[in-house]
Design an enzyme around this catalytic site. Structure first.
Site, PDB file in Angstrom:
ATOM      1  N   ALA A  25      45.134 108.677 -74.704  1.00 12.43           N
ATOM      2  CA  ALA A  25      44.093 109.549 -74.174  1.00 12.43           C
ATOM      3  C   ALA A  25      42.982 108.699 -73.559  1.00 12.43           C
ATOM      4  CB  ALA A  25      43.542 110.427 -75.288  1.00 12.43           C
TER       5      ALA A  25
ATOM      6  N   ASP B  95      42.282  92.909 -84.673  1.00 10.21           N
ATOM      7  CA  ASP B  95      41.899  92.201 -83.439  1.00 10.21           C
ATOM      8  C   ASP B  95      40.607  92.829 -82.924  1.00 10.21           C
ATOM      9  OD1 ASP B  95      41.941  90.475 -81.281  1.00 10.21           O
ATOM     10  OD2 ASP B  95      43.501  91.552 -80.187  1.00 10.21           O
TER      11      ASP B  95
END
Length: 268
Positions: free
Chosen positions: A69, A173
């Protein structure tokens, strides 16, 4: 998909913005070569993080395509930073079954071993430091003395790691480029998600800097206080991303890695 607009390229994939037939705008990663489980791993991580935290919504995934999205970004403010800090703490506290994950891991397009193993110090060395240390040494980006310095960290990891904590649900990360500011808080993208140490995500935010970082950390600590000595352990948790950067980009990150290793050793 229609009205596809190229946004550049990164690692082994092209980036695009597209409009779907149903009117939704989406972000697309399109593989430029066979990637195996890279996109499936990213999608699994996003869905898992999204059960408890602010992760991007996965629309579709295949071996050569990942569709998310679209996130409308906005300028980050202090209140958004505090909201993100609280949300990050809640996500971490949702926990994990073990250090690692039940899917094969990747960071960028490098393999990341998610197999569980023992305590966090054992797991951190065997799954997050040693594989990239050997890879960097084999490529000639690190020398024997550099390897020996990291092995000194290995030998003292139980001491350097601080108080034992259960596995947290971490992004893995979490540098500022993977934090999109939107909706009065933030949305996480591009995870290397796994059960890990929560200080790892906070150290990654500090590595390259994040907007209103003090507000993020302050709100996080109000939601879930950190163990004593967490600031001194930041360099220890930065060793993994710095080793990954040496593997991806070469010796230009060597000095930063060695500085962090020395700081981790000096912290105890």
């Amino acid at each position: 998909m229609r009205e596809v607009r190229a946004l550049g390229a990164q690692h082994a994939w092209a980036l695009e913005r597209a409009l779907l037939a149903d009117g939704r705008t989406v972000f697309v990663k399109q593989a430029s070569r066979p990637l195996g489980d890279v996109f499936a791993s990213e999608a699994a991580g996003l869905r898992w993080l999204g059960e408890a935290g602010p992760a991007a919504e996965v629309v579709a995934v295949s071996p050569d395509l990942l569709v998310l999205a679209w996130v409308d970004e906005e300028r980050p403010g202090a209140e958004a930073a505090e909201a993100f800090g609280r949300a990050l703490a809640v996500m971490h506290r949702a926990g994990a079954g073990a250090f690692g994950a039940p899917w094969p891991g990747f960071i960028a397009d490098l393999p990341m071993d998610n197999s569980p193993e023992g305590s966090w110090p054992e797991w951190y060395w065997s799954r997050r430091l040693e594989p990239y240390l050997r890879r960097a040494a084999d490529a000639g980006s690190l020398g024997r003395a550099d390897v020996a310095l990291l092995e000194r960290v290995r030998d003292r990891l139980p001491e350097l790691a601080g108080p034992a904590e259960p596995p947290s649900r971490i992004h893995g990360d979490c540098w500022s480029g993977n934090v999109l500011w939107s909706g009065g808080s933030a949305v996480l993208i591009d995870p290397a998600a796994h059960g890990g140490h929560r200080e790892t995500d906070l150290a990654m935010l500090a590595l390259f800097g994040a907007p209103h970082q003090d507000r993020i950390i302050g709100a996080y600590r109000e939601e879930w206080p950190l163990a004593a000595g967490w600031r001194e352990r930041v360099p220890l948790h930065q060793l993994n991303p710095l080793l990954v950067h040496v593997c991806l980009f070469g010796a230009s990150y060597r000095d930063g890695l060695l500085t962090a290793a020395r700081a981790a050793l000096d912290a105890a």
